[in-house]
Design a protein around this motif. Structure first.
Motif, PDB file in Angstrom:
ATOM      1  N   VAL A   1       0.834  -1.204   0.000  1.00  0.00           N
ATOM      2  CA  VAL A   1       0.000   0.000   0.000  1.00  0.00           C
ATOM      3  C   VAL A   1       0.869   1.256   0.000  1.00  0.00           C
ATOM      4  O   VAL A   1       0.622   2.205  -0.757  1.00  0.00           O
ATOM      5  CB  VAL A   1      -0.950  -0.010   1.210  1.00  0.00           C
ATOM      6  CG1 VAL A   1      -1.664   1.335   1.346  1.00  0.00           C
ATOM      7  CG2 VAL A   1      -1.979  -1.141   1.075  1.00  0.00           C
ATOM      8  N   LEU A   2       1.914   1.280   0.824  1.00  0.00           N
ATOM      9  CA  LEU A   2       2.777   2.458   0.909  1.00  0.00           C
ATOM     10  C   LEU A   2       3.536   2.708  -0.392  1.00  0.00           C
ATOM     11  O   LEU A   2       3.845   3.865  -0.726  1.00  0.00           O
ATOM     12  CB  LEU A   2       3.759   2.304   2.074  1.00  0.00           C
ATOM     13  CG  LEU A   2       3.140   2.404   3.474  1.00  0.00           C
ATOM     14  CD1 LEU A   2       4.173   2.042   4.538  1.00  0.00           C
ATOM     15  CD2 LEU A   2       2.596   3.803   3.716  1.00  0.00           C
ATOM     16  N   PHE A   3       3.851   1.635  -1.126  1.00  0.00           N
ATOM     17  CA  PHE A   3       4.555   1.787  -2.401  1.00  0.00           C
ATOM     18  C   PHE A   3       3.602   2.138  -3.539  1.00  0.00           C
ATOM     19  O   PHE A   3       4.025   2.283  -4.676  1.00  0.00           O
ATOM     20  CB  PHE A   3       5.318   0.507  -2.749  1.00  0.00           C
ATOM     21  CG  PHE A   3       6.754   0.524  -2.309  1.00  0.00           C
ATOM     22  CD1 PHE A   3       7.675   1.383  -2.891  1.00  0.00           C
ATOM     23  CD2 PHE A   3       7.195  -0.313  -1.301  1.00  0.00           C
ATOM     24  CE1 PHE A   3       8.997   1.403  -2.490  1.00  0.00           C
ATOM     25  CE2 PHE A   3       8.520  -0.307  -0.886  1.00  0.00           C
ATOM     26  CZ  PHE A   3       9.424   0.561  -1.481  1.00  0.00           C
ATOM     27  N   GLY A   4       2.312   2.271  -3.250  1.00  0.00           N
ATOM     28  CA  GLY A   4       1.365   2.700  -4.272  1.00  0.00           C
ATOM     29  C   GLY A   4       0.968   1.613  -5.241  1.00  0.00           C
ATOM     30  O   GLY A   4       0.661   1.921  -6.408  1.00  0.00           O
TER      31      GLY A   4
ATOM     32  N   HIS B   1      -7.044  -6.548   8.783  1.00  0.00           N
ATOM     33  CA  HIS B   1      -6.435  -5.222   8.977  1.00  0.00           C
ATOM     34  C   HIS B   1      -7.433  -4.104   8.693  1.00  0.00           C
ATOM     35  O   HIS B   1      -7.549  -3.638   7.551  1.00  0.00           O
ATOM     36  CB  HIS B   1      -5.215  -5.080   8.059  1.00  0.00           C
ATOM     37  CG  HIS B   1      -4.156  -6.106   8.312  1.00  0.00           C
ATOM     38  ND1 HIS B   1      -3.282  -6.013   9.370  1.00  0.00           N
ATOM     39  CD2 HIS B   1      -3.843  -7.249   7.656  1.00  0.00           C
ATOM     40  CE1 HIS B   1      -2.462  -7.066   9.350  1.00  0.00           C
ATOM     41  NE2 HIS B   1      -2.787  -7.825   8.317  1.00  0.00           N
ATOM     42  N   PRO B   2      -8.152  -3.630   9.705  1.00  0.00           N
ATOM     43  CA  PRO B   2      -9.196  -2.614   9.476  1.00  0.00           C
ATOM     44  C   PRO B   2      -8.662  -1.310   8.881  1.00  0.00           C
ATOM     45  O   PRO B   2      -9.305  -0.718   8.002  1.00  0.00           O
ATOM     46  CB  PRO B   2      -9.788  -2.390  10.875  1.00  0.00           C
ATOM     47  CG  PRO B   2      -8.773  -2.935  11.838  1.00  0.00           C
ATOM     48  CD  PRO B   2      -8.088  -4.047  11.123  1.00  0.00           C
ATOM     49  N   LEU B   3      -7.490  -0.854   9.321  1.00  0.00           N
ATOM     50  CA  LEU B   3      -6.944   0.391   8.777  1.00  0.00           C
ATOM     51  C   LEU B   3      -6.537   0.214   7.318  1.00  0.00           C
ATOM     52  O   LEU B   3      -6.814   1.077   6.468  1.00  0.00           O
ATOM     53  CB  LEU B   3      -5.744   0.855   9.609  1.00  0.00           C
ATOM     54  CG  LEU B   3      -5.024   2.114   9.100  1.00  0.00           C
ATOM     55  CD1 LEU B   3      -5.992   3.300   9.034  1.00  0.00           C
ATOM     56  CD2 LEU B   3      -3.819   2.445   9.972  1.00  0.00           C
ATOM     57  N   LEU B   4      -5.871  -0.891   7.007  1.00  0.00           N
ATOM     58  CA  LEU B   4      -5.459  -1.128   5.622  1.00  0.00           C
ATOM     59  C   LEU B   4      -6.674  -1.264   4.704  1.00  0.00           C
ATOM     60  O   LEU B   4      -6.633  -0.834   3.547  1.00  0.00           O
ATOM     61  CB  LEU B   4      -4.597  -2.389   5.538  1.00  0.00           C
ATOM     62  CG  LEU B   4      -3.168  -2.281   6.074  1.00  0.00           C
ATOM     63  CD1 LEU B   4      -2.416  -3.579   5.842  1.00  0.00           C
ATOM     64  CD2 LEU B   4      -2.417  -1.115   5.439  1.00  0.00           C
ATOM     65  N   ILE B   5      -7.745  -1.863   5.200  1.00  0.00           N
ATOM     66  CA  ILE B   5      -8.961  -1.970   4.395  1.00  0.00           C
ATOM     67  C   ILE B   5      -9.448  -0.574   4.012  1.00  0.00           C
ATOM     68  O   ILE B   5      -9.782  -0.309   2.845  1.00  0.00           O
ATOM     69  CB  ILE B   5     -10.055  -2.736   5.162  1.00  0.00           C
ATOM     70  CG1 ILE B   5      -9.717  -4.222   5.208  1.00  0.00           C
ATOM     71  CG2 ILE B   5     -11.424  -2.537   4.502  1.00  0.00           C
ATOM     72  CD1 ILE B   5     -10.669  -5.048   6.057  1.00  0.00           C
ATOM     73  N   ASP B   6      -9.459   0.326   4.961  1.00  0.00           N
ATOM     74  CA  ASP B   6      -9.884   1.704   4.667  1.00  0.00           C
ATOM     75  C   ASP B   6      -8.947   2.359   3.657  1.00  0.00           C
ATOM     76  O   ASP B   6      -9.395   3.085   2.757  1.00  0.00           O
ATOM     77  CB  ASP B   6      -9.929   2.525   5.951  1.00  0.00           C
ATOM     78  CG  ASP B   6     -11.079   2.128   6.868  1.00  0.00           C
ATOM     79  OD1 ASP B   6     -12.032   1.496   6.372  1.00  0.00           O
ATOM     80  OD2 ASP B   6     -11.014   2.431   8.070  1.00  0.00           O
ATOM     81  N   MET B   7      -7.638   2.109   3.775  1.00  0.00           N
ATOM     82  CA  MET B   7      -6.684   2.701   2.851  1.00  0.00           C
ATOM     83  C   MET B   7      -6.831   2.121   1.450  1.00  0.00           C
ATOM     84  O   MET B   7      -6.740   2.859   0.458  1.00  0.00           O
ATOM     85  CB  MET B   7      -5.259   2.490   3.376  1.00  0.00           C
ATOM     86  CG  MET B   7      -4.948   3.247   4.662  1.00  0.00           C
ATOM     87  SD  MET B   7      -3.251   2.977   5.243  1.00  0.00           S
ATOM     88  CE  MET B   7      -2.333   3.887   3.976  1.00  0.00           C
ATOM     89  N   VAL B   8      -7.065   0.822   1.362  1.00  0.00           N
ATOM     90  CA  VAL B   8      -7.266   0.174   0.063  1.00  0.00           C
ATOM     91  C   VAL B   8      -8.489   0.769  -0.629  1.00  0.00           C
ATOM     92  O   VAL B   8      -8.483   1.032  -1.841  1.00  0.00           O
ATOM     93  CB  VAL B   8      -7.406  -1.345   0.250  1.00  0.00           C
ATOM     94  CG1 VAL B   8      -7.997  -2.001  -0.991  1.00  0.00           C
ATOM     95  CG2 VAL B   8      -6.047  -1.957   0.571  1.00  0.00           C
TER      96      VAL B   8
END
Length: 552
Positions: free
Chosen positions: A403-406, A419-426
């Protein structure tokens, strides 16, 4: 009040209130799901009358087959049920009416498939038998069923210079000696013997058999070992120019017949590639391999108007050292400059648990992005990540780095649901999950489609597209994705899938996100393809109504 000892009537006031509250809760939950899943909600709301009717027919048919086929005790010793393990269900699903419908459904784009594992193995080995100069060898004698059970054979091209040796099945065979494949096949000793038995043996050597797919107690590493060995056996056959050209045509033809118009294939370009007439490749053959890919894509598109085309996601083996990875990245950039329309992105492949993590590769990945900028090329990341069972271990954390590498898409993303935070970021970054349910099952990440995490991600609004990963090696036996679509449709009641987030052309991050947001309303190739798919979809719905409307 004292109890009378009798159960409350279902039409009592208390039961009625409970049922009303229950119905309201379910409606609210579905409303929230629809609100989250904007694209799916809009698609459902915009269905034409004929599409609504087709959808209702398929829903009724699915329910009917659930009760008439998948809730009965068959002739076999096991019970049939919706969502049962794929390899046990395969022979039953292919005779259903739902299969007939899903087989014909327009599927648009296949976004996650590894080239060497896409074409039916029987076709591969029969083609090998017909290829002049194809030889087989082994590092050990294969003179008994026991030695053949775990054999590692090699294929190579040698048209005239092999030394006469005893049969490869003989106790007098000299290890590493080359034997013409036709001679080896015609004298194969197991079962009925001969060519047919040889082809079946090779298929078993290179695919996860039904028994192996059910042996979950052996763990993930065990089944991955066989998968990786299969590529070692297959690549010398496939990466020979005459075979590769025929292989690509067979792949594209099979995909088109399955309703797939566009495919993005992952392959390791540094795999040794032999041109016709050669017997040993030079150090690098990436330019010739890219040329062959480009020529065959163009040729098939000119012959089949319905085929939109193909691109390749360049892949490196994640187990490589720093020098190997950097050399591979340099080659990727050079091929991209020479064949700009062919390469759509970059990825690392191989078992995540045993390979280098993205965290370990951060210096190399940063160098690659900087080198791409210097070279003036756009090569986005399409990372494998989260193809694991862990939660918070270093392999699972590949998701964070991806995710951080785009990364524009995530291959598998199996552990993302933890991963609730990563889900939101995705969701925020419009990252598409390339989900491969049958692969995840056969490789022992999940017991069956019913315990797959994709429905949980869809419920949270994560966008996904179904793919087949390594269909020739995992039991599907075809390049198409109908098996994965059928499993999902039959196994999941709340199904909502969107696709076509394909890398049809090179785009900057801003252009990519703009077209993803615009959908069919955009002005680029992606929007045009989605509009074409919508036309195919409407024709398909008309066929469903005409074919099955009076039958159920």
């Amino acid at each position: 009040m004292r109890s009378t000892g009798m159960a409350t009537s279902r039409d009592s006031l208390a039961c009625t209130k409970f049922f009303e509250g229950r119905a309201a809760l379910i409606v609210e939950e579905k409303r929230q799901r629809s609100g989250i899943m904007d694209h799916d909600h809009e698609f459902r709301e915009a269905l034409t009358p004929i599409a609504q009717r087709a959808s209702a027919i398929v829903s009724r048919l699915r329910h009917e087959e659930r009760t008439s086929i998948w809730k009965t005790q068959g002739q076999e010793s096991h019970e049939l049920f919706p969502g049962m393990m794929f390899n046990a269900a395969k022979s039953h699903m292919e005779g259903t009416r739902l299969w007939e419908i899903v087989r014909k459904m327009p599927k648009g784009a296949l976004l996650h498939a590894h080239l060497g594992a896409t074409v039916d193995l029987e076709w591969v080995f029969r083609t090998a038998l017909e290829t002049p100069g194809m030889c087989i060898s082994s590092s050990t004698r294969l003179d008994s069923a026991a030695t053949r059970q775990n054999a590692m054979v090699k294929f190579s091209i040698n048209k005239a210079n092999y030394k006469k040796s005893s049969s490869i099945w003989s106790p007098y065979y000299t290890p590493e000696s080359l034997i013409p494949i036709e001679d080896a096949a015609s004298t194969f000793p197991d079962g009925p013997g001969g060519r047919e038995a040889f082809v079946q043996w090779m298929k078993d050597c290179c695919s996860i058999t039904q028994d192996e797919s059910l042996q979950h107690h052996l763990g993930v590493d065990d089944v991955w070992k066989k998968l990786q060995n299969a590529f070692v056996i297959l690549c010398p056959i496939i990466y020979y120019e005459p075979v590769m050209r025929a292989f690509l045509r067979q792949l594209f033809r099979t995909l088109l017949e399955d309703g797939v118009r566009w495919v993005e294939l992952r392959t390791v370009f540094i795999t040794p590639f032999l041109l016709e007439g050669e017997e040993s490749p030079p150090t690098s053959r990436s330019q010739d391999l890219a040329r062959v890919f480009t020529e065959e894509i163009a040729k098939f598109r000119s012959e089949e108007e319905g085929f939109w085309g193909a691109r390749f996601i360049w892949t490196a083996m994640r187990g490589g050292n720093r020098t190997q990875i950097l050399d591979d990245m340099k080659q990727c950039i050079e091929i991209k400059k020479s064949f700009p329309e062919l390469i759509s992105g970059y990825d690392l492949v191989g078992q995540e648990d045993l390979g280098r993590t993205l965290h370990d590769l951060i210096p190399e990945l940063i160098w690659f992005k900087e080198a791409c900028t210097t070279a003036g090329v756009e090569i986005p990341f399409f990372f494998h990540a989260g193809e694991c069972l862990g939660d918070g271990d270093e392999t699972d954390q590949n998701l964070f780095d991806a995710v951080l590498f785009g990364t524009r898409r995530i291959g598998h993303g199996f552990s993302l649901y933890k991963h609730p935070l990563l889900i939101d970021m995705v969701k925020e970054k419009n990252i598409l999950i390339e989900s491969c349910p049958i692969s995840n099952e056969v490789l022992r990440y999940t017991a069956s489609i019913l315990s797959h995490p994709l429905p949980a991600l869809l419920a949270r609004g994560v966008k996904a597209a179904l793919s087949n990963d390594d269909p020739a090696l995992l039991g599907q036996g075809t390049s198409g994705v109908t098996h994965d679509f059928w499993q999902a449709l039959q196994g999941w009641e709340n199904l909502g899938l969107e696709g076509l987030w394909s890398a049809f052309q090179d785009q900057t991050e801003q252009e990519w996100l703009r077209d993803v947001e615009a959908g069919t309303q955009g002005g680029g190739i992606k929007a045009k393809r989605m509009q074409q798919w919508a036309t195919d979809w409407e024709t398909f719905c008309q066929w469903v109504v005409a074919e099955f409307g009076e039958k159920i």
